[in-house]
Write a protein that holds these residues in place. Structure first.
Motif, PDB file in Angstrom:
ATOM      1  N   ALA A  96       0.766  -1.293   0.008  1.00 36.98           N
ATOM      2  CA  ALA A  96      -0.034   0.201   0.016  1.00 36.98           C
ATOM      3  C   ALA A  96       1.085   1.207   0.053  1.00 36.98           C
ATOM      4  O   ALA A  96       0.627   2.276  -0.667  1.00 36.98           O
ATOM      5  N   LEU A  97       1.682   1.093   0.933  1.00 36.34           N
ATOM      6  CA  LEU A  97       2.815   2.520   0.842  1.00 36.34           C
ATOM      7  C   LEU A  97       3.661   2.622  -0.503  1.00 36.34           C
ATOM      8  O   LEU A  97       3.866   3.541  -0.871  1.00 36.34           O
ATOM      9  N   LEU A  98       4.215   1.415  -1.013  1.00 36.63           N
ATOM     10  CA  LEU A  98       4.982   1.536  -2.214  1.00 36.63           C
ATOM     11  C   LEU A  98       4.155   2.155  -3.387  1.00 36.63           C
ATOM     12  O   LEU A  98       4.448   2.905  -4.101  1.00 36.63           O
ATOM     13  N   GLN A  99       2.870   1.667  -3.105  1.00 34.22           N
ATOM     14  CA  GLN A  99       1.879   2.292  -4.255  1.00 34.22           C
ATOM     15  C   GLN A  99       1.579   3.681  -4.139  1.00 34.22           C
ATOM     16  O   GLN A  99       1.456   4.621  -5.045  1.00 34.22           O
ATOM     17  N   GLY A 100       1.678   4.207  -3.074  1.00 30.74           N
ATOM     18  CA  GLY A 100       1.495   5.659  -2.776  1.00 30.74           C
ATOM     19  C   GLY A 100       2.574   6.517  -3.076  1.00 30.74           C
ATOM     20  O   GLY A 100       2.497   7.686  -3.158  1.00 30.74           O
ATOM     21  N   LEU A 101       3.971   5.751  -3.356  1.00 32.15           N
ATOM     22  CA  LEU A 101       4.951   6.515  -3.845  1.00 32.15           C
ATOM     23  C   LEU A 101       4.740   6.856  -5.343  1.00 32.15           C
ATOM     24  O   LEU A 101       5.637   7.817  -5.783  1.00 32.15           O
ATOM     25  N   LEU A 102       3.804   6.410  -5.915  1.00 29.95           N
ATOM     26  CA  LEU A 102       3.495   6.922  -7.184  1.00 29.95           C
ATOM     27  C   LEU A 102       2.952   8.332  -7.381  1.00 29.95           C
ATOM     28  O   LEU A 102       2.631   8.850  -8.310  1.00 29.95           O
ATOM     29  N   CYS A 103       2.260   8.719  -6.124  1.00 29.67           N
ATOM     30  CA  CYS A 103       1.781  10.108  -6.261  1.00 29.67           C
ATOM     31  C   CYS A 103       2.773  11.305  -6.305  1.00 29.67           C
ATOM     32  O   CYS A 103       4.171  10.962  -6.023  1.00 29.67           O
ATOM     33  N   SER A 104       2.338  12.188  -6.840  1.00 31.61           N
ATOM     34  CA  SER A 104       3.422  13.333  -7.097  1.00 31.61           C
ATOM     35  C   SER A 104       3.585  14.124  -6.028  1.00 31.61           C
ATOM     36  O   SER A 104       4.590  14.946  -6.108  1.00 31.61           O
ATOM     37  N   ASP A 105       2.759  14.161  -5.010  1.00 36.71           N
ATOM     38  CA  ASP A 105       2.861  15.167  -3.817  1.00 36.71           C
ATOM     39  C   ASP A 105       4.148  14.684  -2.914  1.00 36.71           C
ATOM     40  O   ASP A 105       4.115  13.641  -2.550  1.00 36.71           O
ATOM     41  N   THR A 135       9.606  -3.119 -10.383  1.00 37.14           N
ATOM     42  CA  THR A 135       9.502  -1.649 -10.786  1.00 37.14           C
ATOM     43  C   THR A 135       9.718  -0.892  -9.447  1.00 37.14           C
ATOM     44  O   THR A 135      10.050   0.297  -9.527  1.00 37.14           O
ATOM     45  N   VAL A 136       9.686  -1.376  -8.194  1.00 33.63           N
ATOM     46  CA  VAL A 136      10.064  -0.547  -7.100  1.00 33.63           C
ATOM     47  C   VAL A 136      11.534  -0.025  -6.914  1.00 33.63           C
ATOM     48  O   VAL A 136      11.371   1.245  -6.702  1.00 33.63           O
ATOM     49  N   ILE A 137      12.634  -0.904  -7.105  1.00 37.40           N
ATOM     50  CA  ILE A 137      13.722  -0.250  -6.893  1.00 37.40           C
ATOM     51  C   ILE A 137      14.237   0.895  -8.014  1.00 37.40           C
ATOM     52  O   ILE A 137      14.406   1.862  -7.440  1.00 37.40           O
ATOM     53  N   PRO A 138      13.682   0.764  -9.278  1.00 40.87           N
ATOM     54  CA  PRO A 138      14.127   1.954 -10.153  1.00 40.87           C
ATOM     55  C   PRO A 138      13.248   3.215  -9.725  1.00 40.87           C
ATOM     56  O   PRO A 138      13.802   4.411 -10.059  1.00 40.87           O
ATOM     57  N   HIS A 139      11.901   2.845  -9.230  1.00 38.32           N
ATOM     58  CA  HIS A 139      11.224   3.843  -8.745  1.00 38.32           C
ATOM     59  C   HIS A 139      11.857   4.723  -7.619  1.00 38.32           C
ATOM     60  O   HIS A 139      11.624   5.982  -7.401  1.00 38.32           O
ATOM     61  N   LEU A 140      12.207   3.911  -6.470  1.00 40.13           N
ATOM     62  CA  LEU A 140      13.012   4.593  -5.540  1.00 40.13           C
ATOM     63  C   LEU A 140      14.037   5.159  -5.918  1.00 40.13           C
ATOM     64  O   LEU A 140      14.634   6.391  -5.163  1.00 40.13           O
ATOM     65  N   MET A 141      15.044   4.789  -6.824  1.00 40.02           N
ATOM     66  CA  MET A 141      16.181   5.440  -7.264  1.00 40.02           C
ATOM     67  C   MET A 141      15.756   6.759  -7.826  1.00 40.02           C
ATOM     68  O   MET A 141      16.480   7.774  -7.783  1.00 40.02           O
TER      69      MET A 141
END
Length: 693
Positions: A96-105, A135-141
């Motif tokens: 749920a939190l990882l999904q939340g990281l896709l938000c722009s805010d 897809t999580v690691i590249p997004h965190l980068m």
């Protein structure tokens, strides 16, 4: 209790209010109520607050402010007990939190990352959950550049979740080095520190990462020099220690040479400083263990460390901490250190083991340190398995000294607690304890006789049946050392206890080390003519079958050489040699190996023929009918021609051996030059085996 539960129920009920504004205010009130209140946190979790908070967090219809406050409350709940974390993970908080990281805010992203950080740094959270979605690691980068907060939280998550070579590879392949390196010069200390920790876990036992790090520039400066600056005395201890770990791991991975000035003049002295009694317990533990790992394979670093800041005597203080005159005034700190004092002893044993793994003078210095042998003996029976393992590792390192085996080990009867340790211990401890036992069973060790009398043979034979190759090797190695120049009674007891089935099972072991040590045992059993004849009279058929299979099989030169040496010893028996002479197939094999391209195999095969021809008991002046028959048969099979060729060999050992055998075969009078049997195999001391942990 009922009041607290009723209040908690009120907070949860407000999460279901139809008015979004009331829900937001309810979440804010809940946030204020749980701060520092573990009982309230536990109650809210039990009453089902977490699923509702996660639902609100994931709803696109929820306002950003509400979603952010939900993430903050979840982060606060995560700061409670380990049971709280387990409950949150079970409710699928991480996806749920990882999904939340896709938000722009950015504020919402930071709240989600802060909560994720808290969840992931808990020891009860499975780190693999970070790597489930590719897809999580590249997004965190990609989020690293958003703010100092995202940099701090993400690098902290990486540092805690990089546990295996696979994790290192994933992070490396997604640009961890390029993305994190610039953070080492961040204005934020927290960011610099977490980035440094990232590099320490990425470089650990990883040559690819370490070799890459050597060539990285940070603001025009080599990364290794950035680490050196971070080890300066004016930097925080945490930073000094972590930078030293980075350079240590790069060195051990082969990216930096052990004689490089950044290792000898900077890293090693920094780690020795961490061992001083002025440092906190955890700093002393980490410093000692990292130093042990740094110098483990390098004798020069061991010598330098042994004379740096009185390190050997400094470590003795690890066994006295905290003392009755300790300067610790903080009661909580004193209580903590009392509970963790065993970690100091464990670290000291590890460092002593590394220091003494090669140099005789250092070993002597260690054993002469106050009550050192008594401390090791005590360590072997400590309740902590890690301390027992470190103590036996230290003992193993010292057991590689002939002098210590003859003096300190004998004076303190270390074999007694060692034998006790072998009776009931995990495999990790058994491997190290049995390795040490191998050395105590060497011929010159005074401990050998009392160990023999203690019934060790059955124990060692049981080790040879282990599923662990290391335990099988050690069991057979110890038996091999025991059989060296042993009397007939001991040899027969080894054969009886091991059993012919197990002996020949070991001769077909897939592990080459097991096979080599089994051949060594067989070679030592088959030494001294009466012993050779007795063993071959009862087990000759099986032994000859095993020799045939090995010589015909796809084995290394070393294995075949050892097998031919066994055959040479059989050839020296008075009656045993007939097992070879009546086996034309075996004689052809010997003939083949005498013409082999490898000199070692030629030499061993030539010894076989030399021993078949010559028999001391048949007299120096006259050859008996049996000797003459053997020579006639060997001459008919063409052995003399091969021996003549060997006299022209370029290798001096081979040439001498050929000349000697030719002289005998031609009935020369100079019998004194003839070789006797190949001697039983006396192994070197058991190699020291140390691993970084």
């Amino acid at each position: 209790m009922q009041e607290v539960t009723a209040t908690s129920r009120h907070y949860v009920d407000r999460l279901f209010d139809p008015d979004p504004q009331n829900v937001l205010q309810g979440v804010i009130d809940m946030k204020n109520a749980v701060i520092g209140n573990n009982k309230q946190k536990a109650n809210l979790i039990v009453l089902g607050a977490v699923p509702r908070l996660l639902y609100l967090l994931q709803q696109s219809s929820s306002s950003l402010e509400l979603r952010t406050e939900c993430a903050v409350v979840l982060g606060s709940l995560a700061m409670g007990t380990e049971n709280n974390i387990k409950s949150l993970v079970d409710c699928h908080i991480i996806p749920a939190l990882l999904q939340g990281l896709l938000c722009s805010d950015l504020i919402f992203i930071e709240a989600c990352l802060r909560c994720l950080r808290t969840v992931f740094i808990s020891p009860v959270t499975p780190v693999q959950l970070l790597y489930t979605d590719p897809t999580v690691i590249p997004h965190l980068m990609s989020l690293l550049s958003r703010s100092q907060h995202t940099q701090e939280y993400i690098t902290q998550i990486f540092a805690h979740c990089c546990k295996t070579p696979e994790h290192q590879t994933v992070l490396f392949n997604h640009g961890a080095i390029q993305n994190i390196a610039p953070l080492l010069i961040s204005p934020s200390y927290k960011v610099r520190m977490q980035a440094l920790k990232c590099f320490s876990v990425l470089a650990y036992e990883n040559a690819q990462v370490s070799m890459t790090l050597v060539n990285v520039l940070v603001d025009g400066e080599q990364l290794s020099q950035v680490f050196v600056r971070m080890m300066q005395r004016d930097k925080p201890i945490e930073m000094q220690l972590t930078a030293a770990k980075c350079l240590t791991y790069m060195c051990r991975a082969g990216a930096i040479k052990t004689d490089d000035s950044c290792i000898v003049l900077k890293t090693l002295p920094c780690l020795v400083r961490m061992c001083s009694k002025e440092r906190l317990l955890e700093e002393r533990v980490e410093g000692a263990e990292t130093l042990a790992y740094l110098m483990e394979p390098d004798i020069e670093l061991q010598r330098i460390a042994s004379v740096t800041d009185h390190l050997v005597s400094m470590l003795a203080d690890y066994f006295k901490y905290p003392s009755s005159v300790s300067a610790i005034t903080d009661i909580k700190r004193l209580d903590h250190d009392l509970k963790h004092a065993h970690e100091l002893r464990q670290a000291a044993f590890k460092l002593y083991a590394s220091l003494g793994s090669n140099d005789e003078d250092i070993r002597k210095k260690i054993t002469e340190t106050e009550n050192m042998m008594d401390r090791i003996v005590s360590g072997l029976s400590e309740s902590s398995i890690k301390v027992r393992l470190a103590a036996v590792r230290c003992l193993h390192s010292l057991s590689r000294s002939v002098q210590q085996l003859r003096t300190s080990f004998h004076d303190h009867a270390v074999w007694k607690p060692l034998m006790k340790l072998l009776q009931n211990a995990p495999d990790e401890v058994l491997v190290m304890a049995s390795s040490t036992l191998c050395n105590l069973l060497l011929e010159f060790s005074p401990s050998k006789e009392p160990i023999l009398e203690s019934g060790v043979i059955e124990l060692l034979c049981s080790l040879t049946q282990s599923d662990s190759p290391a335990l099988r090797v050690n069991g057979i190695w110890a038996l091999m050392n025991m059989a060296f120049q042993a009397d007939q009674k001991v040899k027969l007891e080894i054969v009886r206890a091991l059993g012919t089935e197990q002996l020949f099972r070991l001769l077909s072991d897939p592990d080459t080390n097991v096979l080599m040590k089994t051949l060594g045992l067989l070679r030592n059993l088959l030494s001294t003519r009466p012993h050779i004849d007795q063993i071959m009279s009862s087990h000759g058929k099986q032994i000859m079958q095993a020799v045939t299979l090995i010589l015909e099989g796809e084995h290394s030169i070393e294995v075949k050489e050892q097998t031919l040496c066994i055959l040479a010893n059989i050839a020296d028996g008075n009656t045993a040699k007939e097992l070879i002479m009546t086996n034309d197939d075996m004689l052809q094999k010997i003939k083949y190996y005498m013409g082999h391209s490898n000199v070692k195999l030629q030499l061993a095969a030539t010894f076989c023929i030399s021993n078949l021809i010559w028999n001391e008991e048949e007299g120096e002046e006259l050859m008996t009918h049996g000797s003459q028959e053997r020579q006639d048969k060997l001459r008919e099979m063409g052995f003399v021609d091969i021996l003549h060729k060997l006299t022209q060999a370029s290798d001096p050992n081979l040439c001498d051996s050929g000349i000697l055998a030719v002289r005998v075969s031609m009935l020369c009078d100079d019998y004194d030059a003839c070789e006797g049997p190949i001697k039983p195999l006396e192994e070197k001391l058991h190699e020291v085996v140390l691993r970084g942990e």
